[in-house]
Write a protein that holds these residues in place. Structure first.
Motif, PDB file in Angstrom:
ATOM      1  N   GLN A  96       0.827  -1.201   0.000  1.00 13.68           N
ATOM      2  CA  GLN A  96       0.000   0.000   0.000  1.00 13.68           C
ATOM      3  C   GLN A  96       0.860   1.249   0.000  1.00 13.68           C
ATOM      4  OE1 GLN A  96      -2.428   0.509   3.481  1.00 13.68           O
ATOM      5  NE2 GLN A  96      -3.887   1.852   2.448  1.00 13.68           N
ATOM      6  N   LEU A  97       1.964   1.208   0.775  1.00 12.73           N
ATOM      7  CA  LEU A  97       2.870   2.352   0.820  1.00 12.73           C
ATOM      8  C   LEU A  97       3.532   2.575  -0.538  1.00 12.73           C
ATOM      9  CD1 LEU A  97       4.337   4.541   2.402  1.00 12.73           C
ATOM     10  CD2 LEU A  97       6.014   2.832   3.101  1.00 12.73           C
ATOM     11  N   ARG A  98       3.941   1.477  -1.194  1.00 14.46           N
ATOM     12  CA  ARG A  98       4.560   1.612  -2.518  1.00 14.46           C
ATOM     13  C   ARG A  98       3.572   2.165  -3.534  1.00 14.46           C
ATOM     14  NH1 ARG A  98       7.047  -3.425  -1.149  1.00 14.46           N
ATOM     15  NH2 ARG A  98       5.478  -4.565  -2.363  1.00 14.46           N
ATOM     16  N   PHE A  99       2.330   1.642  -3.513  1.00 14.23           N
ATOM     17  CA  PHE A  99       1.313   2.144  -4.439  1.00 14.23           C
ATOM     18  C   PHE A  99       1.016   3.617  -4.197  1.00 14.23           C
ATOM     19  CE2 PHE A  99      -0.467  -2.425  -4.660  1.00 14.23           C
ATOM     20  CZ  PHE A  99       0.416  -2.716  -5.673  1.00 14.23           C
ATOM     21  N   ARG A 100       1.009   4.004  -2.937  1.00 12.16           N
ATOM     22  CA  ARG A 100       0.749   5.402  -2.620  1.00 12.16           C
ATOM     23  C   ARG A 100       1.874   6.286  -3.135  1.00 12.16           C
ATOM     24  NH1 ARG A 100      -0.311   6.285   3.514  1.00 12.16           N
ATOM     25  NH2 ARG A 100      -2.050   4.921   2.936  1.00 12.16           N
ATOM     26  N   GLN A 101       3.119   5.809  -2.978  1.00 10.52           N
ATOM     27  CA  GLN A 101       4.252   6.577  -3.486  1.00 10.52           C
ATOM     28  C   GLN A 101       4.198   6.689  -5.011  1.00 10.52           C
ATOM     29  OE1 GLN A 101       7.543   4.363  -1.894  1.00 10.52           O
ATOM     30  NE2 GLN A 101       7.555   5.461   0.053  1.00 10.52           N
ATOM     31  N   ILE A 102       3.848   5.574  -5.685  1.00 12.05           N
ATOM     32  CA  ILE A 102       3.732   5.608  -7.147  1.00 12.05           C
ATOM     33  C   ILE A 102       2.613   6.551  -7.572  1.00 12.05           C
ATOM     34  CG2 ILE A 102       3.158   4.234  -9.185  1.00 12.05           C
ATOM     35  CD1 ILE A 102       4.498   1.860  -7.831  1.00 12.05           C
ATOM     36  N   SER A 103       1.507   6.510  -6.846  1.00 13.94           N
ATOM     37  CA  SER A 103       0.388   7.388  -7.161  1.00 13.94           C
ATOM     38  C   SER A 103       0.776   8.848  -7.001  1.00 13.94           C
ATOM     39  CB  SER A 103      -0.809   7.057  -6.260  1.00 13.94           C
ATOM     40  OG  SER A 103      -1.893   7.920  -6.517  1.00 13.94           O
ATOM     41  N   ASP A 104       1.560   9.147  -5.961  1.00 13.57           N
ATOM     42  CA  ASP A 104       2.010  10.523  -5.756  1.00 13.57           C
ATOM     43  C   ASP A 104       2.961  10.972  -6.858  1.00 13.57           C
ATOM     44  OD1 ASP A 104       0.508  10.564  -3.450  1.00 13.57           O
ATOM     45  OD2 ASP A 104       2.190  10.113  -2.107  1.00 13.57           O
ATOM     46  N   GLU A 105       3.689   9.999  -7.452  1.00 15.34           N
ATOM     47  CA  GLU A 105       4.644  10.335  -8.504  1.00 15.34           C
ATOM     48  C   GLU A 105       4.010  10.344  -9.897  1.00 15.34           C
ATOM     49  OE1 GLU A 105       7.679   7.457  -8.127  1.00 15.34           O
ATOM     50  OE2 GLU A 105       8.509   8.273  -6.259  1.00 15.34           O
ATOM     51  N   LYS A 106       2.739   9.994 -10.006  1.00 16.29           N
ATOM     52  CA  LYS A 106       2.082   9.890 -11.309  1.00 16.29           C
ATOM     53  C   LYS A 106       2.172  11.172 -12.134  1.00 16.29           C
ATOM     54  CE  LYS A 106      -2.314   8.717 -13.502  1.00 16.29           C
ATOM     55  NZ  LYS A 106      -3.733   8.317 -13.279  1.00 16.29           N
ATOM     56  N   PRO A 107       1.900  12.352 -11.566  1.00 18.80           N
ATOM     57  CA  PRO A 107       2.013  13.570 -12.382  1.00 18.80           C
ATOM     58  C   PRO A 107       3.422  13.769 -12.949  1.00 18.80           C
ATOM     59  CG  PRO A 107       0.810  14.019 -10.355  1.00 18.80           C
ATOM     60  CD  PRO A 107       1.384  12.655 -10.214  1.00 18.80           C
ATOM     61  N   GLU A 108       4.443  13.471 -12.137  1.00 24.69           N
ATOM     62  CA  GLU A 108       5.809  13.637 -12.609  1.00 24.69           C
ATOM     63  C   GLU A 108       6.128  12.623 -13.710  1.00 24.69           C
ATOM     64  OE1 GLU A 108       9.706  15.049 -12.971  1.00 24.69           O
ATOM     65  OE2 GLU A 108       7.892  15.908 -12.066  1.00 24.69           O
ATOM     66  N   ILE A 109       5.644  11.381 -13.531  1.00 24.96           N
ATOM     67  CA  ILE A 109       5.878  10.353 -14.557  1.00 24.96           C
ATOM     68  C   ILE A 109       5.193  10.741 -15.861  1.00 24.96           C
ATOM     69  CG2 ILE A 109       5.431   7.951 -15.169  1.00 24.96           C
ATOM     70  CD1 ILE A 109       5.701   7.244 -12.225  1.00 24.96           C
ATOM     71  N   GLU A 110       3.967  11.227 -15.780  1.00 23.91           N
ATOM     72  CA  GLU A 110       3.248  11.637 -16.987  1.00 23.91           C
ATOM     73  C   GLU A 110       3.953  12.796 -17.679  1.00 23.91           C
ATOM     74  OE1 GLU A 110      -0.649  12.490 -15.594  1.00 23.91           O
ATOM     75  OE2 GLU A 110      -1.338  10.402 -15.758  1.00 23.91           O
ATOM     76  N   ARG A 111       4.516  13.710 -16.891  1.00 27.72           N
ATOM     77  CA  ARG A 111       5.240  14.834 -17.488  1.00 27.72           C
ATOM     78  C   ARG A 111       6.479  14.348 -18.220  1.00 27.72           C
ATOM     79  NH1 ARG A 111       9.460  17.840 -16.766  1.00 27.72           N
ATOM     80  NH2 ARG A 111      10.107  16.657 -14.922  1.00 27.72           N
ATOM     81  N   ARG A 112       7.186  13.395 -17.606  1.00 28.96           N
ATOM     82  CA  ARG A 112       8.393  12.871 -18.249  1.00 28.96           C
ATOM     83  C   ARG A 112       8.055  12.099 -19.524  1.00 28.96           C
ATOM     84  NH1 ARG A 112      12.201  10.671 -13.249  1.00 28.96           N
ATOM     85  NH2 ARG A 112      12.427  12.686 -12.175  1.00 28.96           N
ATOM     86  N   LEU A 113       6.958  11.327 -19.482  1.00 27.04           N
ATOM     87  CA  LEU A 113       6.524  10.613 -20.678  1.00 27.04           C
ATOM     88  C   LEU A 113       6.178  11.580 -21.806  1.00 27.04           C
ATOM     89  CD1 LEU A 113       4.313   7.750 -19.196  1.00 27.04           C
ATOM     90  CD2 LEU A 113       6.535   7.513 -20.316  1.00 27.04           C
ATOM     91  N   ALA A 114       5.520  12.681 -21.436  1.00 23.28           N
ATOM     92  CA  ALA A 114       5.186  13.688 -22.445  1.00 23.28           C
ATOM     93  C   ALA A 114       6.458  14.295 -23.035  1.00 23.28           C
ATOM     94  CB  ALA A 114       4.320  14.778 -21.826  1.00 23.28           C
TER      95      ALA A 114
END
Length: 207
Positions: free
Chosen positions: A53-71
């Motif tokens: 759950q902690l890992r998923f929460r961390q990944i979820s918090d990083e989602k905007p940054e990941i999407e920006r990098r993908l863009a």
């Protein structure tokens, strides 16, 4: 008469040891495996779930940054000139031939000393991540303009690759007393580039 070494206190000690062994067996058989062990397993499972759950929460918090990098990556790929810009292999082959002819035009002063004899498409069995387009070329060319043409082909954009180079020296008859004139070299090579499309290796990797 021989006195026995066995004393009453030894019997009490042995009885206590036997009692402890019996209690331990009762605990292991009747309590530990039925109550304690499952509870410990549930506790370990809960700990694993909390960590996930902690890992998923961390990944979820990083989602905007990941999407920006993908863009950013997608935007870079759009402007990446390393790949051939054509949509299919036939058009890419024609572009490779045109690139070769343009390089000959730019670096050859005397067409009699360096010219294209023929080109043809080549369908190799290369197993690569991106789709490779190859043209087999044959030139009649002196060494100096040949070096300039090959350098130009491999150092421009899109990225092209020259391999399978074979050079043959042509022998010519020189009449007695005449000044020998060297014939151009017979040069054969593969000229390749990559389309921004998955190749055979990538297709199998996605299965």
């Amino acid at each position: 008469m021989k006195t026995s070494r066995f004393q009453p206190k030894d019997g009490r000690f042995l009885a206590v040891v036997m009692l402890l062994i019996v209690l331990l067996l009762i605990y292991l058989i009747g309590i530990h495996w039925w109550f304690v062990a499952p509870h410990l397993q549930y506790r370990a499972d809960m700990q694993d779930l909390r960590e996930q759950q902690l890992r998923f929460r961390q990944i979820s918090d990083e989602k905007p940054e990941i999407e920006r990098r993908l863009a950013d990556v997608k935007e870079y790929e759009k402007g990446n000139q390393a790949f051939l810009s054509e949509a299919d292999a036939n058009a890419a082959s024609a572009a490779l031939i045109q690139r070769l002819n343009q390089s000959l035009k730019d670096h050859v002063k005397d067409e009699k000393r360096c010219q294209s004899i023929g080109t043809q498409n080549f369908s190799g069995a290369d197993d690569e991540i991106y789709k490779r387009v190859t043209v087999q070329a044959r030139l009649k060319c002196d060494l100096e303009p040949l070096a300039a043409v090959l350098y130009d082909l491999e150092n421009g954009k899109p990225y092209l690759f020259v391999d399978q180079v074979m050079i043959y020296k042509q022998q010519a008859y020189t009449p007695p007393g005449a000044k020998p004139v060297p014939n151009p070299l017979d040069v054969r090579f593969n000229l390749s580039g990559y389309l921004r499309q998955p190749g055979g290796k990538a297709a199998r990797g996605n299965k």
